[in-house]
Each structure stands twice: as C-alpha cells, then as structure tokens.
Write a protein that holds these residues in place. Structure first.
Motif, mmCIF file in Angstrom:
data_model
loop_
_atom_site.group_PDB
_atom_site.id
_atom_site.type_symbol
_atom_site.label_atom_id
_atom_site.label_comp_id
_atom_site.label_asym_id
_atom_site.label_seq_id
_atom_site.Cartn_x
_atom_site.Cartn_y
_atom_site.Cartn_z
ATOM 1 N N LYS A 69 0.814 -1.212 0.000
ATOM 2 C CA LYS A 69 0.000 0.000 0.000
ATOM 3 C C LYS A 69 0.848 1.263 0.000
ATOM 4 C CE LYS A 69 -3.399 -2.734 -0.087
ATOM 5 N NZ LYS A 69 -3.900 -3.088 -1.424
ATOM 6 N N ARG A 70 2.036 1.207 0.610
ATOM 7 C CA ARG A 70 2.884 2.397 0.601
ATOM 8 C C ARG A 70 3.393 2.679 -0.816
ATOM 9 N NH1 ARG A 70 5.640 -1.830 2.868
ATOM 10 N NH2 ARG A 70 7.835 -2.214 2.294
ATOM 11 N N TRP A 71 3.595 1.621 -1.604
ATOM 12 C CA TRP A 71 4.026 1.795 -2.984
ATOM 13 C C TRP A 71 2.850 2.186 -3.874
ATOM 14 C CZ3 TRP A 71 8.766 2.681 -4.175
ATOM 15 C CH2 TRP A 71 9.793 2.178 -3.370
ATOM 16 N N LEU A 72 1.661 1.692 -3.561
ATOM 17 C CA LEU A 72 0.469 2.152 -4.281
ATOM 18 C C LEU A 72 0.274 3.648 -4.061
ATOM 19 C CD1 LEU A 72 -2.163 1.693 -5.866
ATOM 20 C CD2 LEU A 72 -3.261 1.043 -3.708
ATOM 21 N N LEU A 73 0.501 4.094 -2.834
ATOM 22 C CA LEU A 73 0.410 5.510 -2.504
ATOM 23 C C LEU A 73 1.420 6.312 -3.316
ATOM 24 C CD1 LEU A 73 -1.119 7.367 -0.440
ATOM 25 C CD2 LEU A 73 0.872 7.110 1.036
ATOM 26 N N ALA A 74 2.655 5.805 -3.411
ATOM 27 C CA ALA A 74 3.697 6.509 -4.160
ATOM 28 C C ALA A 74 3.370 6.577 -5.648
ATOM 29 C CB ALA A 74 5.043 5.819 -3.943
ATOM 30 N N ILE A 75 2.833 5.489 -6.199
ATOM 31 C CA ILE A 75 2.497 5.459 -7.627
ATOM 32 C C ILE A 75 1.368 6.435 -7.942
ATOM 33 C CG2 ILE A 75 1.552 4.018 -9.463
ATOM 34 C CD1 ILE A 75 2.999 1.635 -8.138
ATOM 35 N N LEU A 76 0.336 6.445 -7.111
ATOM 36 C CA LEU A 76 -0.780 7.371 -7.345
ATOM 37 C C LEU A 76 -0.341 8.821 -7.151
ATOM 38 C CD1 LEU A 76 -3.758 5.489 -5.639
ATOM 39 C CD2 LEU A 76 -3.350 5.801 -8.082
ATOM 40 N N ALA A 77 0.536 9.062 -6.171
ATOM 41 C CA ALA A 77 1.063 10.415 -5.981
ATOM 42 C C ALA A 77 1.876 10.842 -7.196
ATOM 43 C CB ALA A 77 1.913 10.472 -4.718
ATOM 44 N N CYS A 85 0.367 20.933 -2.409
ATOM 45 C CA CYS A 85 0.662 19.545 -2.780
ATOM 46 C C CYS A 85 1.992 19.049 -2.243
ATOM 47 C CB CYS A 85 0.611 19.399 -4.303
ATOM 48 S SG CYS A 85 -1.043 19.656 -4.995
ATOM 49 N N TYR A 86 3.064 19.791 -2.443
ATOM 50 C CA TYR A 86 4.364 19.329 -1.972
ATOM 51 C C TYR A 86 4.417 19.211 -0.443
ATOM 52 C CZ TYR A 86 7.444 18.814 -6.025
ATOM 53 O OH TYR A 86 8.055 18.351 -7.162
ATOM 54 N N THR A 105 10.041 8.402 -5.864
ATOM 55 C CA THR A 105 9.039 7.786 -6.737
ATOM 56 C C THR A 105 7.840 8.704 -6.908
ATOM 57 O OG1 THR A 105 9.685 5.543 -6.087
ATOM 58 C CG2 THR A 105 7.505 5.806 -7.053
ATOM 59 N N ALA A 106 7.401 9.315 -5.814
ATOM 60 C CA ALA A 106 6.272 10.240 -5.896
ATOM 61 C C ALA A 106 6.644 11.503 -6.660
ATOM 62 C CB ALA A 106 5.782 10.589 -4.496
ATOM 63 N N PHE A 107 7.790 12.099 -6.304
ATOM 64 C CA PHE A 107 8.162 13.383 -6.891
ATOM 65 C C PHE A 107 8.608 13.265 -8.342
ATOM 66 C CE2 PHE A 107 9.332 14.599 -2.314
ATOM 67 C CZ PHE A 107 8.032 15.016 -2.070
ATOM 68 N N THR A 108 8.951 12.048 -8.788
ATOM 69 C CA THR A 108 9.308 11.864 -10.200
ATOM 70 C C THR A 108 8.150 12.246 -11.107
ATOM 71 O OG1 THR A 108 10.811 10.065 -9.628
ATOM 72 C CG2 THR A 108 10.123 10.196 -11.911
ATOM 73 N N GLY A 109 6.936 12.186 -10.580
ATOM 74 C CA GLY A 109 5.785 12.602 -11.369
ATOM 75 C C GLY A 109 5.873 14.035 -11.848
ATOM 76 N N SER A 110 6.582 14.888 -11.069
ATOM 77 C CA SER A 110 6.754 16.276 -11.480
ATOM 78 C C SER A 110 7.476 16.355 -12.815
ATOM 79 C CB SER A 110 7.543 17.041 -10.415
ATOM 80 O OG SER A 110 6.921 16.929 -9.153
#
Length: 582
Positions: A73-81, A196-197, A219-224
């Motif tokens: 779930k922590r990785w699901l959170l990171a992917i969605l973020a 957001c940040y 992983t989350a911030f790579t979305g930027s």
C-alpha cells in the motif's frame, strides 16, 4: 389446617406467577445479550477473512482486483502520488505550448495560415505566465500547518482535483478576453496546488519507513518531471493538431478522475487502511516508531531556530536554484527551440520532453542508490545528500554553460538533455533533506523552502522576457544566469547542508514516548517522523535465524523485490521480521 393450606396456595399464586414471569424475562434478556455479543464477534471474524466485506467503497474494491492493487500500500500511494504530480505539472505545460498559437500568427501542419486571436503585450504575457505563482507562493507555509492539522492525503487530493477543475474553466476566461478572470483562475490554481508538496511530505510522515525514505519520496516526486515529459509533447501535439484549448480540457478531466480515485483508495495512516496486510502495517509502524498526535502550532514551532539554521538555508538556496531552471524550461523551452534553434512547435515537443524523461529515470535510480548507500552504512546521510546534490547541480551548471554559448543545434539539445538529466541526482539531496533534519516539521519546512523556490517561478518569466525581447541572442544571457545560480547552490549546500536530526527538531518532553519492547532490527533510533527515542530488543537466536532465512528467499514472482526494497543480507531493514517486499 385446611385454612392454612388454602392461604399458602393463594400466596404462591400471588407471588409465584409474577416471579416466574420475571425469571422468563431475565432469561430472554440473557439470551439476547449473548446473541448480541456474538454478532460483532462473528462480524469481526467475517471481516478478518474478507476485509472488503465490511467496506462499501466500490472504487477501492475495483482497484484491489487489479494488478496495481496487489502491490504494497505504501508503494500504491507513491504510484498514485506520482500520477497526481504528473497531472499537476502537465497542467503547467499547457499555457507554455498554447501561447505561441494564441498571440502570434502560425501555420498548421496542413499548411494553412492562422491569424492570432489575442493582442497581448510582453508585459501582459509575463503577468499571465507568473500569476499562477502568486497563489502558489501564498499557500506554501500555511500548507505545512494544514498538512499537520488535517489528513495530508486528503489535502493533496484536494489540491490536484480542484486545480484540474479550474483548468477546464481557463479556456473560457481566455475566450471572453477577461484578463481579470484569467488571472483569478490562475491564482486560484496556484493557491490550491500550492499545498501539494507540503502535503506529500506530511503523507510520508506516516507511511515511509526511514530507510525507504528516498525511494518512496523520489518515486512520488518523479511525477513532477514525468509531467513535463508527457505534458510538453502532448500539449504541443494537441495545440498543433486540435486547438490551443484542447490541452486545458484534457488535463482538467484527467485530474478530476484521478482525484476521485485518490480519495477512494488512500488513507491518512496505515492503521486506517481497510485492506492493508497486518505484516505491512506492523512493519511501517515499527520502523517509523511513535508519531505524536499533537499538532504543531505557531507558538510551539521553533521559528527562531528554523530561520537561523544553516542546514535549512542550504535546502532553501538549493530549492531556489533548482526551481529557477525547472520553471525556465517548463515555461520557455518550446519558445527557445522555436526562436533560437528555428524548430517548429509540432516537431520540438518530443525533443523538449527528452531532457525531463532522462531526469525522471535519474531521479528513480538516484533514490535507489541513495538509500542503498545509507542502509548499508557505506556513506552517512550527510555525505549522501551533499554528494548527490552538489554532483547533480554541478553537472547541470556546467552543461548550461554549453547551452548558453554553443551555436550548434545538436550540441544545444544534447547539452540540455545532459544538464537536466544530471539535476535528477539532486532530488535525492535537497528535496528529501527536510525529512532528515526535522521530520516533525518536514511539511512546514517544505512549505517554507518551496515558497522561496516559488519566487524563481515569479521572477523568471520577467527576466527571460527582458533578455529575449529584442533578439534571440538574449538566450545566451538566460542560460548563463541559470548556470551561475546553480553554481551558487552547489557552494552553499556543500558548506552548510546536514543529514542529521537537528536539536531543535527533537520532540518536546511532554510528547516523549518509549516502547521498551519494540522488536525492530533496522538500527534506526529516534529518526522516524517525529518519533521519540525508541529502544530495541534482540530476537532469540532461533527466531532470528528463522526470520533471516525467510528474508533471504525473495518472492520469485516479484521481479522488483531486489531493486525496489534493497533486499540483501547487509541491509538493516530486511532483518525486520515484518519487512515486506513490493
């Protein structure tokens, strides 16, 4: 005697019948109580067997049946973020791609010449490009308080969702040619997305084990950066082949859909998640330690210590330097390629995305490498942060000099790709450093540093327009300035940065908490997100050997087990009995 017997019989009838009724009533109450007490137990057993039985969230039920719902779930959170940041930063590419078709004549891919719809001056264009950042700047520090007071995951979803909805309204503001309406919408977008940040740092306070901090955050911030990778070519394609308004609509709709999914499948803490495994929940909570439930207030935050802290200012200077180049390219990269390199918008969109694609890959690899070096005690946290940050910024500054002075289109593109790619290492430096020096105030520090960094987004459009207003040779000054700003960031961060928990960031005495029997083999003491000092006990020899044997046999069906979780005998995290792979 007969009269006595008669009296006795009458007495039994008068007393016995009510007594019997009372006894029967008591029996029925006892039976009902037993049934009632058994019902929750039965329901609990059923819910333990199938957590989704007690949950009416249809979106969560659907996600749990997909491949993405099977990961931790922590990785699901990171992917969605990651997806949320991708949409947020893709939105920022929309106007940069559309503006050249809005206020200048252009030729479409079929050879038809189109007249411009808007008569903007350079000053008006600069105001529209920077108005987003007026709102974005205002909410940075307040966002830190909001992330500490309210569920940070909800705050993050609110920022992305509302910002996306406002993006749908933006073309209407342009079409009615109301400068005030356009400015209002863009400022409002900045206000809501400014949270957001800081909110995401608040999320990791509860969800990121310390030795997975860099991996989850990057992983989350790579979305930027992935947002720019997708947003630049997609916006350019839509503007060229559909209309200048189409990217605003597409990203707006996608953002609203994403927000609905985010609100349905994410939760503030592991303890609140209805479908998280007990193993993962225990692992996260044990690794992080106790998180204080008291919220920081204006009086309780050590403002003087924060403002006078050199490591804090090292992060702020680095944030400003990175923000300058990031917003420079996000807003003006397509314009640079058209004016300085003579490329068409439709052709340059893909090339403009390549630097950010390379950066996204470097950010992910950098996060993995940084946590590997830390968890295996090869380098200290301070050394890792300085090497990654200064190496990334130094490389970016050097290649920016090449971009500034080269006269070759190919050399300029290659140097630009290398410059932006090198900066990806810095994300494992300054961008997660808040969580090292002051985990309790990480969201507030992120708001503070990101607020100063936003000044780059405010001033960069005016400086760029001033340099390039009269000649394309002004781009030399633009990239020279960007290089000098990065060299300044390298010097300041190398001297003053730290990866150690600061004394002023320690939990207050009244918030101290200790768990003397906590079974945790991470070797981390007091460095969780607001965790007070925690002592660890040693596992019995037989149990420890059993857990280590289990840890040495990763799940063969999971190809990401080693690369995503630093699995290995030398890792301090994997020895935790509740350690979970992806």
């Amino acid at each position: 005697m007969s009269s006595w017997n008669d009296a006795w019989d009458r007495g039994k009838q008068m007393v016995g019948e009510p007594l019997a009724k009372m006894t029967a009533a008591a029996s029925s109450v006892t039976s009902a109580a037993t049934t009632t007490s058994a019902a929750p137990q039965q329901m609990q057993e059923e819910s333990n067997e199938n957590p989704m039985r007690m949950h009416s969230n249809k979106v969560l039920q659907f996600v749990e049946q997909t491949w993405i719902g099977k990961c931790r779930k922590r990785w699901l959170l990171a992917i969605l973020a990651n997806m949320g940041f991708m949409i947020s930063f893709g939105i920022r590419c929309n106007f940069g791609a559309a503006k050249t078709h809005m206020y200048k004549n252009y030729t479409d891919p079929w050879g038809k010449v189109h007249m411009h719809e808007f008569n903007w001056t350079i000053e008006e264009l600069s105001v529209m490009e920077s108005s987003y950042f007026y709102g974005y700047l205002v909410t940075q520090i307040p966002a830190g308080f909001l992330a500490a007071k309210f569920p940070p995951n909800k705050l993050f979803g609110f920022g992305i969702g509302v910002g996306a909805f406002l993006n749908i309204l933006l073309p209407y503001g342009f079409k009615v040619k109301s400068d005030y309406l356009v400015a209002f919408i863009q400022i409002a977008q900045g206000l809501v997305q400014g949270v957001c940040y800081p909110a995401m740092h608040g999320v990791w306070r509860y969800w990121a084990p310390p030795m997975e901090r860099s991996k989850l955050a990057t992983t989350a911030f790579t979305g930027s950066y992935a947002g720019a990778v997708l947003g630049l070519p997609l916006s350019a394609f839509l503007v060229s082949y559909v209309s200048w308004a189409s990217p605003f609509y597409l990203y707006g709709v996608c953002g609203v859909i994403w927000a609905i999914v985010w609100f349905c499948v994410t939760f503030e803490k592991p303890a609140f998640h209805p479908t998280i495994s007990q193993e993962e929940k225990i692992f996260i909570e044990d690794a992080i330690g106790h998180v204080s439930n008291t919220h920081p207030t204006i009086r309780s935050i050590p403002w003087k210590a924060i403002v006078t802290s050199k490591p804090v200012w090292a992060i702020i200077v680095a944030n400003f330097a990175r923000s300058w180049t990031f917003y420079l390219l996000l807003q003006n990269q397509l314009t640079y390629m058209k004016e300085a390199l003579g490329m068409k918008i439709a052709d340059s969109g893909l090339l403009a995305a390549i630097p950010h694609l390379v950066m996204g890959c470097v950010v992910l690899m950098g996060g993995q490498l940084a946590d590997y070096l830390r968890s295996n005690k090869i380098l200290s946290t301070t050394a890792v942060r300085k090497i990654f940050n200064c190496g990334g910024f130094g490389g970016e500054a050097a290649f920016m000099l090449i971009v500034a002075y080269t006269t070759s289109d190919t050399t300029a593109i290659m140097a630009l790709i290398a410059a932006v790619g090198m900066s990806g290492f810095a994300i494992s430096g300054f961008n997660v450093n808040h969580l090292d020096i002051a985990p309790r105030y990480a969201a507030i520090l992120m708001g503070f540093s990101n607020g100063i960094g936003t000044l780059a987004g405010l001033t960069c459009p005016f400086v760029t327009e001033a340099f390039t207003a009269h000649s394309k040779h002004g781009w030399t000054s633009v990239f020279l300035l960007a290089s000098l700003i990065h060299f300044t960031g390298v010097t300041f961060y190398a001297v003053y940065a730290s990866g150690e928990l600061q004394e002023w960031a320690e939990p207050k005495e009244e918030e101290e908490w200790s768990n003397k029997e906590l079974v945790n083999k991470t070797g981390i003491n007091g460095t969780g997100y607001g965790a007070a000092e925690t002592t660890f006990t040693t596992l019995p020899a037989g149990v420890e050997a059993s857990y280590q044997q289990q840890a040495q046999a990763p799940n063969p069906t999971n190809p990401f087990a080693i690369s995503w979780d630093d699995h290995g005998a030398s890792s301090g995290v994997v020895e935790n009995p509740h350690y979970q792979q992806w």
